[in-house]
Write a protein that holds these residues in place. Sequence first.
Motif, PDB file in Angstrom:
ATOM      1  N   GLN A 152      37.879  32.582  30.204  1.00 57.03           N
ATOM      2  CA  GLN A 152      39.053  33.119  30.896  1.00 57.03           C
ATOM      3  C   GLN A 152      40.267  32.221  30.674  1.00 57.03           C
ATOM      4  OE1 GLN A 152      39.171  36.096  32.620  1.00 57.03           O
ATOM      5  NE2 GLN A 152      41.386  35.711  32.577  1.00 57.03           N
ATOM      6  N   ASP A 153      40.058  30.909  30.721  1.00 62.55           N
ATOM      7  CA  ASP A 153      41.158  29.988  30.460  1.00 62.55           C
ATOM      8  C   ASP A 153      41.694  30.162  29.045  1.00 62.55           C
ATOM      9  OD1 ASP A 153      41.130  28.863  32.982  1.00 62.55           O
ATOM     10  OD2 ASP A 153      39.850  27.191  32.422  1.00 62.55           O
ATOM     11  N   VAL A 154      40.781  30.317  28.085  1.00 61.69           N
ATOM     12  CA  VAL A 154      41.192  30.507  26.696  1.00 61.69           C
ATOM     13  C   VAL A 154      41.971  31.822  26.547  1.00 61.69           C
ATOM     14  CG1 VAL A 154      40.379  30.902  24.342  1.00 61.69           C
ATOM     15  CG2 VAL A 154      39.336  29.102  25.742  1.00 61.69           C
ATOM     16  N   ALA A 155      41.448  32.887  27.141  1.00 64.75           N
ATOM     17  CA  ALA A 155      42.124  34.179  27.060  1.00 64.75           C
ATOM     18  C   ALA A 155      43.517  34.103  27.672  1.00 64.75           C
ATOM     19  CB  ALA A 155      41.288  35.252  27.750  1.00 64.75           C
ATOM     20  N   ASP A 156      43.634  33.449  28.825  1.00 67.44           N
ATOM     21  CA  ASP A 156      44.946  33.306  29.461  1.00 67.44           C
ATOM     22  C   ASP A 156      45.904  32.534  28.566  1.00 67.44           C
ATOM     23  OD1 ASP A 156      44.127  34.705  31.696  1.00 67.44           O
ATOM     24  OD2 ASP A 156      43.701  32.921  32.894  1.00 67.44           O
ATOM     25  N   ALA A 157      45.402  31.479  27.933  1.00 67.19           N
ATOM     26  CA  ALA A 157      46.254  30.657  27.070  1.00 67.19           C
ATOM     27  C   ALA A 157      46.752  31.450  25.867  1.00 67.19           C
ATOM     28  CB  ALA A 157      45.483  29.431  26.596  1.00 67.19           C
ATOM     29  N   LEU A 158      45.897  32.313  25.338  1.00 66.87           N
ATOM     30  CA  LEU A 158      46.248  33.069  24.130  1.00 66.87           C
ATOM     31  C   LEU A 158      46.890  34.410  24.447  1.00 66.87           C
ATOM     32  CD1 LEU A 158      43.069  32.320  21.968  1.00 66.87           C
ATOM     33  CD2 LEU A 158      45.278  31.148  21.923  1.00 66.87           C
ATOM     34  N   GLY A 159      47.078  34.709  25.722  1.00 65.65           N
ATOM     35  CA  GLY A 159      47.717  35.962  26.107  1.00 65.65           C
ATOM     36  C   GLY A 159      46.849  37.181  25.898  1.00 65.65           C
ATOM     37  N   VAL A 160      45.536  37.010  26.013  1.00 61.66           N
ATOM     38  CA  VAL A 160      44.581  38.108  25.815  1.00 61.66           C
ATOM     39  C   VAL A 160      44.048  38.569  27.165  1.00 61.66           C
ATOM     40  CG1 VAL A 160      42.341  38.741  24.828  1.00 61.66           C
ATOM     41  CG2 VAL A 160      43.918  37.268  23.541  1.00 61.66           C
ATOM     42  N   VAL A 161      44.030  39.872  27.392  1.00 62.19           N
ATOM     43  CA  VAL A 161      43.452  40.435  28.613  1.00 62.19           C
ATOM     44  C   VAL A 161      42.052  40.949  28.278  1.00 62.19           C
ATOM     45  CG1 VAL A 161      43.664  42.182  30.407  1.00 62.19           C
ATOM     46  CG2 VAL A 161      45.714  41.060  29.512  1.00 62.19           C
ATOM     47  N   ARG A 162      41.055  40.338  28.876  1.00 58.30           N
ATOM     48  CA  ARG A 162      39.679  40.733  28.587  1.00 58.30           C
ATOM     49  C   ARG A 162      39.252  41.902  29.466  1.00 58.30           C
ATOM     50  NH1 ARG A 162      35.951  35.485  28.890  1.00 58.30           N
ATOM     51  NH2 ARG A 162      36.693  35.491  31.043  1.00 58.30           N
ATOM     52  N   THR A 163      38.440  42.766  28.924  1.00 61.06           N
ATOM     53  CA  THR A 163      37.888  43.877  29.693  1.00 61.06           C
ATOM     54  C   THR A 163      36.665  43.385  30.463  1.00 61.06           C
ATOM     55  OG1 THR A 163      38.618  45.486  28.040  1.00 61.06           O
ATOM     56  CG2 THR A 163      36.897  46.186  29.573  1.00 61.06           C
ATOM     57  N   PRO A 164      36.653  43.516  31.789  1.00 61.88           N
ATOM     58  CA  PRO A 164      35.489  43.054  32.561  1.00 61.88           C
ATOM     59  C   PRO A 164      34.229  43.813  32.159  1.00 61.88           C
ATOM     60  CG  PRO A 164      37.360  43.522  33.999  1.00 61.88           C
ATOM     61  CD  PRO A 164      37.717  44.066  32.650  1.00 61.88           C
ATOM     62  N   THR A 165      33.110  43.137  32.182  1.00 65.10           N
ATOM     63  CA  THR A 165      31.829  43.746  31.840  1.00 65.10           C
ATOM     64  C   THR A 165      30.833  43.552  32.974  1.00 65.10           C
ATOM     65  OG1 THR A 165      30.735  41.801  30.865  1.00 65.10           O
ATOM     66  CG2 THR A 165      32.274  43.025  29.453  1.00 65.10           C
ATOM     67  N   ARG A 232      39.521  30.191  38.958  1.00 70.74           N
ATOM     68  CA  ARG A 232      40.409  30.547  37.851  1.00 70.74           C
ATOM     69  C   ARG A 232      41.671  31.243  38.335  1.00 70.74           C
ATOM     70  NH1 ARG A 232      36.871  27.118  36.041  1.00 70.74           N
ATOM     71  NH2 ARG A 232      37.253  26.737  33.840  1.00 70.74           N
ATOM     72  N   ALA A 233      41.778  31.503  39.617  1.00 71.68           N
ATOM     73  CA  ALA A 233      42.982  32.117  40.187  1.00 71.68           C
ATOM     74  C   ALA A 233      43.058  31.730  41.652  1.00 71.68           C
ATOM     75  CB  ALA A 233      42.937  33.633  40.039  1.00 71.68           C
ATOM     76  N   HIS A 234      44.267  31.728  42.180  1.00 77.83           N
ATOM     77  CA  HIS A 234      44.466  31.407  43.586  1.00 77.83           C
ATOM     78  C   HIS A 234      44.062  32.592  44.444  1.00 77.83           C
ATOM     79  CE1 HIS A 234      46.552  30.340  47.336  1.00 77.83           C
ATOM     80  NE2 HIS A 234      46.615  29.102  46.864  1.00 77.83           N
ATOM     81  N   ARG A 235      43.504  32.299  45.581  1.00 78.36           N
ATOM     82  CA  ARG A 235      43.035  33.355  46.477  1.00 78.36           C
ATOM     83  C   ARG A 235      44.145  34.355  46.806  1.00 78.36           C
ATOM     84  NH1 ARG A 235      40.924  32.600  52.755  1.00 78.36           N
ATOM     85  NH2 ARG A 235      40.720  34.848  53.176  1.00 78.36           N
ATOM     86  N   ALA A 236      45.357  33.864  46.983  1.00 76.73           N
ATOM     87  CA  ALA A 236      46.468  34.734  47.372  1.00 76.73           C
ATOM     88  C   ALA A 236      46.803  35.766  46.299  1.00 76.73           C
ATOM     89  CB  ALA A 236      47.707  33.900  47.692  1.00 76.73           C
ATOM     90  N   ASP A 237      46.363  35.540  45.068  1.00 79.06           N
ATOM     91  CA  ASP A 237      46.650  36.455  43.969  1.00 79.06           C
ATOM     92  C   ASP A 237      45.510  37.433  43.716  1.00 79.06           C
ATOM     93  OD1 ASP A 237      49.150  35.256  43.430  1.00 79.06           O
ATOM     94  OD2 ASP A 237      48.162  33.663  42.279  1.00 79.06           O
ATOM     95  N   LEU A 238      44.500  37.420  44.583  1.00 75.99           N
ATOM     96  CA  LEU A 238      43.305  38.233  44.369  1.00 75.99           C
ATOM     97  C   LEU A 238      43.073  39.165  45.548  1.00 75.99           C
ATOM     98  CD1 LEU A 238      41.027  35.313  43.103  1.00 75.99           C
ATOM     99  CD2 LEU A 238      42.155  37.057  41.693  1.00 75.99           C
ATOM    100  N   ALA A 239      42.395  40.267  45.279  1.00 71.63           N
ATOM    101  CA  ALA A 239      42.143  41.287  46.309  1.00 71.63           C
ATOM    102  C   ALA A 239      40.773  41.095  46.941  1.00 71.63           C
ATOM    103  CB  ALA A 239      42.262  42.676  45.698  1.00 71.63           C
TER     104      ALA A 239
END
Length: 271
Positions: A152-165, A232-239
């Motif tokens: 996820q960190d790598v994808a964020d760095a490279l601007g890639v949105v991964r499809t959840p599986t 990998r993300a702050h709680r306030a940014d998640l549902a």
Amino acid sequence: MSHPPGRPTALLTGLLGDLRDEGAQLDALVAGVPDAAWATPTPAAGWSVAHQVAHLAWTDEAALLAAHRPDAFAAHVEQALKAPDSFVDEGAAAGAALPPRELLARWRTGRDRLAETLRDAPAGTRLPWYGPAMSAASMASARLMETWAHGQDVADALGVVRTPTDRLRHVARIGVRARDYAYFVRELTPPAQEFRVELTGPDGQLWTYGPWDAAQRVTGPALDFCLLVTQRAHRADLAVLAEGPDADRWLDIAQAFAGPAGNGRPRKGER
């Protein structure tokens, strides 16, 4: 391992297949970028794309050491305890200094060897680790969780949105099972009662953990929960929502990974 290998269980076979697929997804992401992109900073402070892959290679090699040379692994853990705040960073930095193609080959070799080792582990094998000893299945789950999180960190760095599986199910399960560990690592007393956790998987299926009639519960998308427990993300940014004061407190400190309490990530807009 001194005993002859046994036949892997269906559970372990499935886990190893998912671990292979998770690794292959990240491998495809980094194999296709130019060498210069490996130096791209990721959301983890001080870590580039190369650091993320190097850490995965380093940890796979540590797992192999635990499986094949437990005495040497015990000495490795002693070194880690002497420098808990720098040991992991130093291992990542050493790997990140390698040429990208050499680092990628190292990671591929290590993860293939580890998969073979876990597949051939005799029934009942317990592998020493940084926390409690782990079964082959638990080690496969933990390696999948880390591969997904660092991916996820790598994808964020490279601007890639991964499809959840559906592989997120393994990450979510570790996050739930590690609830009390998040308290212990902070020298806090965990709640006496279990929580009910209800997560919506990528396909809309509901994943449930804990007693259905628990007084406190956590609900939300499985992806968001996994981002939360891997920090990998702050709680306030998640549902992800909590019902009850103890469940609410847990979401502030949850971590699915072994080691010291993580610092988490800042809120969006504060980076």
